[in-house]
Structures are given as C-alpha cells and as structure tokens.
Design a protein around this motif. Structure first.
Motif, PDB file in Angstrom:
ATOM      1  N   THR A  63      39.138   6.710  44.734  1.00 57.75           N
ATOM      2  CA  THR A  63      37.783   7.056  44.745  1.00 57.75           C
ATOM      3  C   THR A  63      37.494   7.726  43.559  1.00 57.75           C
ATOM      4  O   THR A  63      38.017   9.515  44.247  1.00 57.75           O
ATOM      5  CB  THR A  63      36.845   6.741  46.148  1.00 57.75           C
ATOM      6  N   ALA A  64      36.247   7.944  43.291  1.00 57.27           N
ATOM      7  CA  ALA A  64      36.075   8.760  42.737  1.00 57.27           C
ATOM      8  C   ALA A  64      35.828   9.539  42.849  1.00 57.27           C
ATOM      9  O   ALA A  64      34.778   9.557  43.900  1.00 57.27           O
ATOM     10  CB  ALA A  64      34.856   8.389  41.541  1.00 57.27           C
ATOM     11  N   LYS A  65      35.149  11.109  42.631  1.00 54.92           N
ATOM     12  CA  LYS A  65      34.494  11.990  43.073  1.00 54.92           C
ATOM     13  C   LYS A  65      32.884  12.246  42.748  1.00 54.92           C
ATOM     14  O   LYS A  65      33.125  12.045  41.709  1.00 54.92           O
ATOM     15  CB  LYS A  65      35.562  13.322  42.994  1.00 54.92           C
ATOM     16  N   GLY A 134      23.660   9.697  31.917  1.00 53.01           N
ATOM     17  CA  GLY A 134      22.965   7.795  32.117  1.00 53.01           C
ATOM     18  C   GLY A 134      23.348   7.912  33.344  1.00 53.01           C
ATOM     19  O   GLY A 134      22.498   9.086  34.044  1.00 53.01           O
ATOM     20  N   LYS A 135      23.230   6.022  34.393  1.00 55.57           N
ATOM     21  CA  LYS A 135      22.585   6.717  35.474  1.00 55.57           C
ATOM     22  C   LYS A 135      24.056   6.168  36.144  1.00 55.57           C
ATOM     23  O   LYS A 135      25.040   5.341  36.297  1.00 55.57           O
ATOM     24  CB  LYS A 135      22.004   5.296  35.346  1.00 55.57           C
ATOM     25  N   GLY A 136      24.158   7.009  37.773  1.00 57.68           N
ATOM     26  CA  GLY A 136      25.028   6.679  38.751  1.00 57.68           C
ATOM     27  C   GLY A 136      26.525   7.138  38.217  1.00 57.68           C
ATOM     28  O   GLY A 136      27.484   6.643  38.686  1.00 57.68           O
ATOM     29  N   VAL A 137      26.180   8.034  37.733  1.00 54.78           N
ATOM     30  CA  VAL A 137      27.739   8.776  37.410  1.00 54.78           C
ATOM     31  C   VAL A 137      28.772   9.609  38.015  1.00 54.78           C
ATOM     32  O   VAL A 137      27.909  10.468  39.050  1.00 54.78           O
ATOM     33  CB  VAL A 137      27.831   9.735  35.954  1.00 54.78           C
ATOM     34  N   GLN A 138      29.992   8.720  37.816  1.00 49.63           N
ATOM     35  CA  GLN A 138      31.012   9.352  38.957  1.00 49.63           C
ATOM     36  C   GLN A 138      31.641  10.747  37.914  1.00 49.63           C
ATOM     37  O   GLN A 138      32.359   9.319  37.593  1.00 49.63           O
ATOM     38  CB  GLN A 138      31.416   9.339  39.983  1.00 49.63           C
ATOM     39  N   ARG A 139      32.729  11.545  38.494  1.00 50.09           N
ATOM     40  CA  ARG A 139      33.473  12.440  37.850  1.00 50.09           C
ATOM     41  C   ARG A 139      34.827  11.903  38.591  1.00 50.09           C
ATOM     42  O   ARG A 139      34.568  12.469  39.778  1.00 50.09           O
ATOM     43  CB  ARG A 139      33.103  13.445  37.106  1.00 50.09           C
ATOM     44  N   ASP A 140      35.778  12.505  38.358  1.00 48.39           N
ATOM     45  CA  ASP A 140      37.070  12.979  38.546  1.00 48.39           C
ATOM     46  C   ASP A 140      37.055  14.568  38.649  1.00 48.39           C
ATOM     47  O   ASP A 140      35.996  15.287  38.338  1.00 48.39           O
ATOM     48  CB  ASP A 140      38.151  11.848  37.956  1.00 48.39           C
ATOM     49  N   ALA A 141      38.331  14.954  39.803  1.00 49.78           N
ATOM     50  CA  ALA A 141      38.508  16.051  39.529  1.00 49.78           C
ATOM     51  C   ALA A 141      38.494  17.159  38.567  1.00 49.78           C
ATOM     52  O   ALA A 141      38.001  18.684  37.899  1.00 49.78           O
ATOM     53  CB  ALA A 141      39.851  16.243  40.923  1.00 49.78           C
ATOM     54  N   GLN A 142      38.573  16.079  36.826  1.00 48.61           N
ATOM     55  CA  GLN A 142      39.086  17.167  35.956  1.00 48.61           C
ATOM     56  C   GLN A 142      37.442  16.588  35.061  1.00 48.61           C
ATOM     57  O   GLN A 142      37.187  17.325  34.352  1.00 48.61           O
ATOM     58  CB  GLN A 142      40.283  16.374  34.547  1.00 48.61           C
ATOM     59  N   CYS A 143      36.041  16.107  35.671  1.00 46.84           N
ATOM     60  CA  CYS A 143      35.142  16.313  35.428  1.00 46.84           C
ATOM     61  C   CYS A 143      35.022  14.867  34.361  1.00 46.84           C
ATOM     62  O   CYS A 143      34.023  15.101  33.203  1.00 46.84           O
ATOM     63  CB  CYS A 143      34.831  17.735  34.488  1.00 46.84           C
ATOM     64  N   ALA A 145      34.346  11.221  33.302  1.00 47.94           N
ATOM     65  CA  ALA A 145      33.649  10.218  33.843  1.00 47.94           C
ATOM     66  C   ALA A 145      33.763   8.821  33.938  1.00 47.94           C
ATOM     67  O   ALA A 145      34.539   8.334  33.274  1.00 47.94           O
ATOM     68  CB  ALA A 145      32.481  10.024  32.818  1.00 47.94           C
ATOM     69  N   VAL A 146      33.895   8.879  35.803  1.00 46.23           N
ATOM     70  CA  VAL A 146      34.872   7.644  35.221  1.00 46.23           C
ATOM     71  C   VAL A 146      34.060   6.415  35.828  1.00 46.23           C
ATOM     72  O   VAL A 146      34.494   4.750  35.605  1.00 46.23           O
ATOM     73  CB  VAL A 146      36.438   7.310  37.122  1.00 46.23           C
TER      74      VAL A 146
END
Length: 263
Positions: A63-65, A134-143, A145-146
């Motif tokens: 799951t994305a951070k 963006g809207k509802g942007v989720q990022r991983d540990a390296q920042c 955008a996923v």
C-alpha cells in the motif's frame, strides 16, 4: 485410591470435552490446518512493537504511503498559482516590460538550468508540484506520486497517473535564455528552474507541454481559452519578476489574454 484416581481422570476428561465443544461452537466452520499457525503469527506479545509497520506478507499488494495533511496551497488545479497577480497588477507589469527582439540560442543547454532540486523529505521540485496540483495524491517512501487525480489546466484532461504529466515552466527555459537568462549565474538559473514562489511551475498533460515546447504566447496558447486569463497573468508576472524582455508580438498577445479577465 485407584478408584478415586479414576474418578478424577473421568472428571478431567469430561471437562476437556466440554471445553473443546465450546470452542468449536464459536467458529463458523471447521478449523483449517493453518488456523493455529495464523493465530500465533498475528498475535502481538505484550511489550513487543506493533506489526503495523512490518513489510507486507509475500504475495500481498503493498500500500502507498499516505501523504501528510498540510495547509492547502495555491495550485494550478484550482485555478490559482503562488504569486499570481490580479488582472490589474498584470496589466501594470505588462506595461513595464522591456520590448526587444529575442536573443540568440548560442550556448544554451538545459543543464545550465539545474532541475529538479531537492525540497526536503526525499522530495524534489517535480514531486512537490505533483503533490500541490493534484487531489488525493499518495506518495511512496521515495516521495514518488503513486496515485492521485490531476486536471491539466491547458487542455482540461483528467489524469490519474503521474507518468502522464509534465511539470511545465510557464516561461520555458529556452525562452528565458533568449530573453535575458543567458547572462545569469548558474545559481540564478537554478532558482528560476525550481521556483515555487511565483506562477512559474505547474503540472499539465505531457501532450500539451510538448506541444508548447519553448514557444511564447504569440505562437502557442493553451487550447482551453478559459485559461488564457491565468496564463497571460502568470507569464507576465514571471517575465516582470525576473526582468526578462518580451517581443512586440509576445506583448500584444499577453494583452489579449489578460483582456479576457474582464475589468
């Protein structure tokens, strides 16, 4: 003595059978062969760390951070950009711009405008803009955008994958070079290429950004005329802020764009 011993054996056996029956009655079906192992694997011993942050089990989908909640900032997606002037301010800035022919491209190289610069928390300028616009942007540990949702203000396209986006420089790097940036220091060009304080950077569809290239507003305009007001104000603001020149055709088109803002 033997009789008493046998009696206790009988009592204990009966109790065990009753307990077993009670356990089976709680479950909705027969226990599978892995039930005991699963229970012991998911239990957390007192005082041990929570398993919430552990790596996902083999075969599970990572799951994305989630992004941190922060104070909303101006963004291209909601029709505003940081440092955007009003139409009245933009008209005043436009009147003050120096009109001159475009300079030469001699010596130009994108590497002379270092980007994308680090912005902290493993994020660079590109990822910062993707988060902002963006809207509802989720990022991983390296920042990176996923996931998220972006609306490209140039052409109205709705994009749900960061790979379909470019970060556009309102005033393209090559255009800036031809209109004065060739005399800047490397640090000044780096600041220009990574400017988060003025309306110089925004996330747009890759197709619209590549169609624009390094053209000025006299030869390329956003396909959505509803964005001309914002585009004219942002371009004028950047040129004014950085002391860059405009051509006569460029200035005339900027006047037309700002005129669409109304009074």
């Amino acid at each position: 003595m033997r009789r008493q011993k046998n009696k206790w054996i009988t009592v204990l056996t009966a109790a065990a059978l009753l307990a077993l029956a009670g356990c089976e009655g709680v479950d909705s079906g027969p226990a599978g062969p892995e039930s005991k192992d699963h229970a012991s694997a998911t239990a957390t011993a007192p005082g041990s760390p929570s398993r919430t942050g552990d790596a996902p089990a083999p075969g599970a989908t990572p799951t994305a951070k989630p992004t941190r909640t922060s104070t909303p900032r101006p963004s291209a997606g909601d029709g505003t950009l940081p440092g955007m002037p009003t139409a009245t301010q933009a008209r005043r800035q436009l009147a003050g711009l120096t009109v001159a022919p475009q300079g030469t491209m001699t010596g130009y190289n994108r590497d002379k405008f270092p980007h994308w610069a680090g912005q902290g928390d493993s994020c660079d300028t590109r990822e910062t803009i993707l988060q902002r616009d963006g809207k509802g942007v989720q990022r991983d540990a390296q920042c990176r955008a996923v996931s998220g949702r972006w609306v490209s203000v140039y052409d109205g396209k709705v994009i749900t994958s960061a790979s379909g986006l470019d970060i556009d420089h309102t005033v393209p790097l090559a255009n800036a070079w031809r209109s004065g940036a060739r005399s800047w220091t490397q640090e000044q060009r780096k600041a220009f290429a990574n400017d988060l304080s003025h309306p110089q950077l925004l996330a747009v569809s890759a197709s619209s950004n590549r169609s624009k290239g390094d053209q000025g507003p006299d030869t390329w305009q956003p396909p959505l005329e509803s964005y001309w007001c914002a585009y004219g104000r942002s371009w004028t603001s950047v040129k004014s802020t950085y002391g860059l020149t405009v051509t006569s055709a460029e200035k005339a088109m900027l006047g037309r764009m700002i005129a669409t803002c109304g009074s």
